[in-house]
Design a protein around this motif. Structure first.
Motif, mmCIF file in Angstrom:
data_model
loop_
_atom_site.group_PDB
_atom_site.id
_atom_site.type_symbol
_atom_site.label_atom_id
_atom_site.label_comp_id
_atom_site.label_asym_id
_atom_site.label_seq_id
_atom_site.Cartn_x
_atom_site.Cartn_y
_atom_site.Cartn_z
ATOM 1 N N SER A 1 -5.236 -25.531 -17.877
ATOM 2 C CA SER A 1 -4.210 -26.289 -17.636
ATOM 3 C C SER A 1 -3.610 -26.349 -16.123
ATOM 4 C CB SER A 1 -2.927 -25.374 -18.356
ATOM 5 O OG SER A 1 -2.964 -24.148 -17.612
ATOM 6 N N ILE A 2 -4.514 -27.200 -15.726
ATOM 7 C CA ILE A 2 -4.256 -27.651 -14.215
ATOM 8 C C ILE A 2 -2.948 -28.258 -13.591
ATOM 9 C CG2 ILE A 2 -5.431 -29.155 -12.285
ATOM 10 C CD1 ILE A 2 -7.921 -29.183 -14.289
ATOM 11 N N ARG A 3 -2.501 -29.030 -14.725
ATOM 12 C CA ARG A 3 -1.146 -29.809 -14.016
ATOM 13 C C ARG A 3 -0.034 -28.800 -14.149
ATOM 14 N NH1 ARG A 3 2.069 -33.517 -17.962
ATOM 15 N NH2 ARG A 3 2.812 -31.713 -18.285
ATOM 16 N N GLU A 4 0.024 -27.820 -15.006
ATOM 17 C CA GLU A 4 1.055 -26.906 -14.891
ATOM 18 C C GLU A 4 0.897 -25.907 -13.892
ATOM 19 O OE1 GLU A 4 0.979 -27.999 -18.141
ATOM 20 O OE2 GLU A 4 3.096 -27.794 -18.274
ATOM 21 N N ASN A 5 -0.594 -25.480 -13.597
ATOM 22 C CA ASN A 5 -0.793 -24.771 -12.467
ATOM 23 C C ASN A 5 -0.229 -25.327 -11.190
ATOM 24 O OD1 ASN A 5 -1.988 -23.139 -14.311
ATOM 25 N ND2 ASN A 5 -3.963 -23.103 -13.575
ATOM 26 N N ASN B 1 -1.838 -33.859 -1.444
ATOM 27 C CA ASN B 1 -0.718 -34.581 -2.309
ATOM 28 C C ASN B 1 0.610 -34.247 -1.690
ATOM 29 O OD1 ASN B 1 0.860 -35.525 -4.507
ATOM 30 N ND2 ASN B 1 0.140 -34.098 -5.961
ATOM 31 N N ASN B 2 1.332 -35.634 -1.588
ATOM 32 C CA ASN B 2 2.639 -35.487 -0.884
ATOM 33 C C ASN B 2 3.690 -35.255 -2.116
ATOM 34 O OD1 ASN B 2 0.833 -37.886 0.553
ATOM 35 N ND2 ASN B 2 2.074 -36.990 1.917
ATOM 36 N N LEU B 3 3.330 -35.334 -3.083
ATOM 37 C CA LEU B 3 4.442 -35.342 -4.272
ATOM 38 C C LEU B 3 3.995 -34.435 -5.436
ATOM 39 C CD1 LEU B 3 5.747 -38.807 -4.393
ATOM 40 C CD2 LEU B 3 7.066 -36.872 -3.681
ATOM 41 N N PRO B 4 3.361 -33.191 -5.382
ATOM 42 C CA PRO B 4 2.867 -32.411 -6.394
ATOM 43 C C PRO B 4 4.012 -31.884 -7.336
ATOM 44 C CG PRO B 4 2.549 -31.193 -4.377
ATOM 45 C CD PRO B 4 3.237 -32.410 -3.965
ATOM 46 N N GLU B 5 5.322 -31.740 -6.964
ATOM 47 C CA GLU B 5 6.219 -31.679 -7.824
ATOM 48 C C GLU B 5 6.593 -32.730 -8.780
ATOM 49 O OE1 GLU B 5 6.455 -32.105 -4.653
ATOM 50 O OE2 GLU B 5 8.351 -33.116 -4.164
ATOM 51 N N ILE B 6 5.936 -34.095 -8.399
ATOM 52 C CA ILE B 6 6.291 -34.850 -9.390
ATOM 53 C C ILE B 6 5.041 -35.352 -10.424
ATOM 54 C CG2 ILE B 6 6.482 -37.342 -9.524
ATOM 55 C CD1 ILE B 6 8.894 -36.483 -7.950
ATOM 56 N N THR B 7 3.890 -35.225 -9.617
ATOM 57 C CA THR B 7 2.522 -35.034 -10.405
ATOM 58 C C THR B 7 2.647 -33.877 -11.398
ATOM 59 O OG1 THR B 7 1.363 -34.212 -8.606
ATOM 60 C CG2 THR B 7 1.090 -36.515 -9.104
ATOM 61 N N GLY B 8 3.074 -32.746 -11.017
ATOM 62 C CA GLY B 8 3.155 -31.626 -11.854
ATOM 63 C C GLY B 8 4.152 -31.745 -13.137
ATOM 64 N N ARG B 9 4.746 -32.689 -13.131
ATOM 65 C CA ARG B 9 5.664 -33.113 -14.136
ATOM 66 C C ARG B 9 5.353 -34.201 -15.028
ATOM 67 N NH1 ARG B 9 9.120 -30.489 -10.486
ATOM 68 N NH2 ARG B 9 10.542 -29.032 -11.544
ATOM 69 N N ASN C 1 -0.378 -24.181 -23.574
ATOM 70 C CA ASN C 1 0.021 -25.446 -23.450
ATOM 71 C C ASN C 1 1.451 -25.478 -22.998
ATOM 72 O OD1 ASN C 1 -2.042 -26.853 -24.444
ATOM 73 N ND2 ASN C 1 -1.474 -26.525 -26.442
ATOM 74 N N SER C 2 2.023 -26.472 -22.513
ATOM 75 C CA SER C 2 3.295 -26.493 -21.914
ATOM 76 C C SER C 2 4.444 -26.009 -22.674
ATOM 77 C CB SER C 2 3.633 -27.987 -21.638
ATOM 78 O OG SER C 2 2.502 -28.903 -20.924
ATOM 79 N N LEU C 3 5.283 -25.579 -21.950
ATOM 80 C CA LEU C 3 6.303 -24.883 -22.828
ATOM 81 C C LEU C 3 7.455 -25.969 -22.882
ATOM 82 C CD1 LEU C 3 6.329 -21.430 -21.147
ATOM 83 C CD2 LEU C 3 5.628 -22.118 -23.371
ATOM 84 N N TYR C 4 8.083 -26.319 -23.944
ATOM 85 C CA TYR C 4 9.479 -27.304 -24.046
ATOM 86 C C TYR C 4 10.484 -26.524 -24.724
ATOM 87 C CZ TYR C 4 5.637 -30.691 -23.226
ATOM 88 O OH TYR C 4 4.667 -31.306 -22.779
ATOM 89 N N ARG C 5 11.700 -26.984 -24.304
ATOM 90 C CA ARG C 5 12.785 -26.701 -25.037
ATOM 91 C C ARG C 5 12.661 -27.155 -26.466
ATOM 92 N NH1 ARG C 5 17.897 -28.603 -23.240
ATOM 93 N NH2 ARG C 5 16.787 -30.462 -22.030
#
Ligand SMILES: Cc1cc2nc3c(=O)[nH]c(=O)nc-3n(C[C@H](O)[C@H](O)[C@H](O)COP(=O)(O)OP(=O)(O)OC[C@H]3O[C@@H](n4cnc5c(N)ncnc54)[C@H](O)[C@@H]3O)c2cc1C
Ligand code: SF4
Length: 499
Positions: free
Chosen positions: A115-119, A87-95, A14-18
């Motif tokens: 974990s598609i979004r993280e990839n 995708n014009n903004l994968p750095e946004i959808t990826g977040r 899963n996503s890693l968080y601070r």
């Protein structure tokens, strides 16, 4: 598929968080980019299904199994090229994307989905880090001028596509800086703003002109807009907030979520707000009304400002933790979600209706509430709600945030000046080809669709660009038929569109 047994050997990461104790002290992004090695391992869990439903789930039809395969093999450039194609903004959808694709992942039927979004995020951040994302030279200009009104994800994607097709594009934005809700709604702890600036710098170098601090319809007359441009895309978002018109609503200390979040985002980047206009949760008992994602953003913001206590209430019942028969796979289900903001504290209550606000000396002090129940209809969908007698209670509050949704775009100024038709919900009405009732005026994103998601805004901007290009040139080479779109937005192709 690189490793046919990948999903058997490896569990989803899963996503890693601070850590909560650290991240709740600042507005920096809570999520951590995972190591490249781990992204490659996670990509090996993709089964490259014969019918990849993740395509269907993703509104922009990202080539998910294909870039997962490249990623697993270490071909980052190949993965990037495929991602960049849709995708014009994968750095946004990826977040910030709620990962509609993952709910449609076939592996998710009896295991944790890939974990598609993280990839996606790993691939695009690799692209930025390694200089793969450069301004493209536009070799041929068509001489056509297009105005895009609004610099949210819909306007940005539409402009990026039309610019690459050789048209001259100006984006008008009434705010000081471009980005729409990405900049002024979504808090930095989900999306730091240099991520938007980095992409906008590239588009500026490709030739897109950004005209900010310009409210079209007020600072830039509608007549001039119609005279100066060959086509216009209205991508002004859907910002008229839903209100809670109950007794005590006029008390001081009750704010709309977007007013609160916008001001907080301005403060985070150092803008000074006059004391009389300040909306600050420091030391206050805060109640957020509305259990959705906007409400969650308010919760996270209030924690960081130092609220003394925080309650979030929602009129609907608590959603189920797992899919019910109302949301069969591969549909995107309404599920109980614990966001990073909820992990940081506060209390959540469901099936609670606010009856009135109670104040002292003109300031809100309490909410008078009642618990409600829903009558279950035969199809198991909640229908009429009923107050539970004797369940009345009060919640103390010296700051209340209304996060109960949005009605439709603002009609005054631009839209009334253009005299465009609206649909039944008050959004801009378009034909299937995104054309409004006014010649050469198109519309995309939340302004047309109603408040939605970033990934849908991107999809809309891209599709609208295709129809504008076709309107101007008679035909278009811009992409339109992507796997997700043709199926999910099938309506696009049913009325009056001859594609
Ligand atoms: C608080 C909040 C958090 C959200 N979080 C998420 C999330 O985590 N993930 C997700 O997928 N979605 C999220 N969403 C939804 C998502 O942000 C929107 O669906 C998306 O931004 C819509 O994009 P858009 O381009 O249509 O409109 P917007 O992003 O609203 O942009 C419209 C722009 O048009 C400008 N404009 C309007 N009228 C004029 C005019 N007359 N002249 C000049 N400029 C004008 C506005 O100033 C604005 O900048 C969130 C929404 C909110 C409110
Ligand atoms: S944009 Fe959203 S739905 Fe599409 S692949 Fe990325 S995370 Fe999934």
């Amino acid at each position: 598929m690189g490793d046919p047994r990948g999903f058997l050997k490896l569990a989803r990461q899963n996503s890693l968080y601070r850590e909560v104790c650290e991240r709740a002290q600042d507005f920096k992004e809570v999520s951590k980019l995972r190591p490249e090695k781990q992204s490659r391992e996670q990509a090996s869990r993709c089964m490259d299904c014969g019918t990849p439903f993740c395509h269907w789930g993703c509104p922009i039809g990202n080539y998910i199994p294909e870039w997962n395969d490249h990623l697993f093999r270490g071909n980052w450039k190949g993965a990037f090229a495929l991602l960049d194609a849709t995708n014009n903004l994968p750095e946004i959808t990826g977040r910030v994307c709620p990962s509609l694709c993952e709910y449609a992942c076939v592996l998710g039927l009896n295991d944790d989905p890939v974990s598609i979004r993280e990839n996606e995020l790993a691939v695009i951040e690799f692209g930025f880090k390694n200089g793969l994302i450069k301004p493209k030279q536009i070799k041929h200009r068509t001489g056509k001028k297009i105005a895009v009104i609004g610099s949210g994800p819909a306007g940005l994607s539409c402009a990026a596509q039309l610019n690459r097709a050789g048209h001259s594009v100006i984006i008008f934005e009434r705010d000081k800086l471009p980005g729409g809700i990405l900049r002024y709604g979504i808090p930095d702890f989900k999306l730091e703003k240099q991520i938007i600036d980095r992409r906008i710098e590239i588009w500026k170098k490709e030739g897109i002109v950004f005209k900010t601090n310009t409210d079209v319809g007020i600072d830039y007359p509608v007549k001039k807009l119609l005279d100066d441009f060959d086509a216009v895309c209205l991508a002004g978002g859907c910002r008229k907030p839903r209100d809670l018109k109950i007794e005590g609503r006029d008390l001081k200390g009750i704010y709309f979520a977007m007013d609160y979040l916008t001001q907080s985002n301005r403060r985070v980047v150092g803008e000074k707000i006059p004391k009389s206009e300040l909306i600050d949760a420091k030391g206050k008992k805060v109640v957020v009304i509305g259990g959705g994602d906007t409400g969650a953003d308010c919760v996270g913001t209030a924690h960081r400002q130092g609220a003394s206590c925080l309650v979030q209430i929602e009129v609907l019942p608590q959603p189920e933790e797992c899919r019910t028969k109302n949301y069969p796979w591969p549909q995107y289900p309404l599920l109980f979600k614990t966001t990073t903001s909820h992990e940081e504290g506060g209390e959540r209550q469901w099936s609670v209706m606010t009856k009135r606000f109670i104040g002292e000396d003109g300031l809100v002090k309490k909410l008078s509430c009642v618990r409600i129940e829903f009558e279950q209809a035969e199809d198991n969908v909640c229908s009429a709600m009923k107050e539970i007698s004797g369940s009345e209670f009060e919640i103390e509050a010296d700051m209340v945030i209304l996060a109960v949704g949005f009605l439709h775009p603002e009609h005054s100024g631009l839209l009334s000046g253009l005299n465009v038709e609206f649909d039944k919900r008050g959004n801009v009405k378009t034909a299937a080809n995104y054309a409004t009732s006014v010649e050469k005026i198109f519309s995309a994103g939340d302004m047309r669709r109603g408040q939605s998601l970033v990934v849908w805004a991107i999809a809309e901007g891209r599709h609208c660009s295709y129809f504008i290009d076709k309107y101007l040139m008679g035909e278009s080479n811009l992409p339109i038929i992507t796997p997700g779109i043709t199926r999910q937005a099938g309506a696009l192709f049913c009325e009056g569109v001859e594609e």
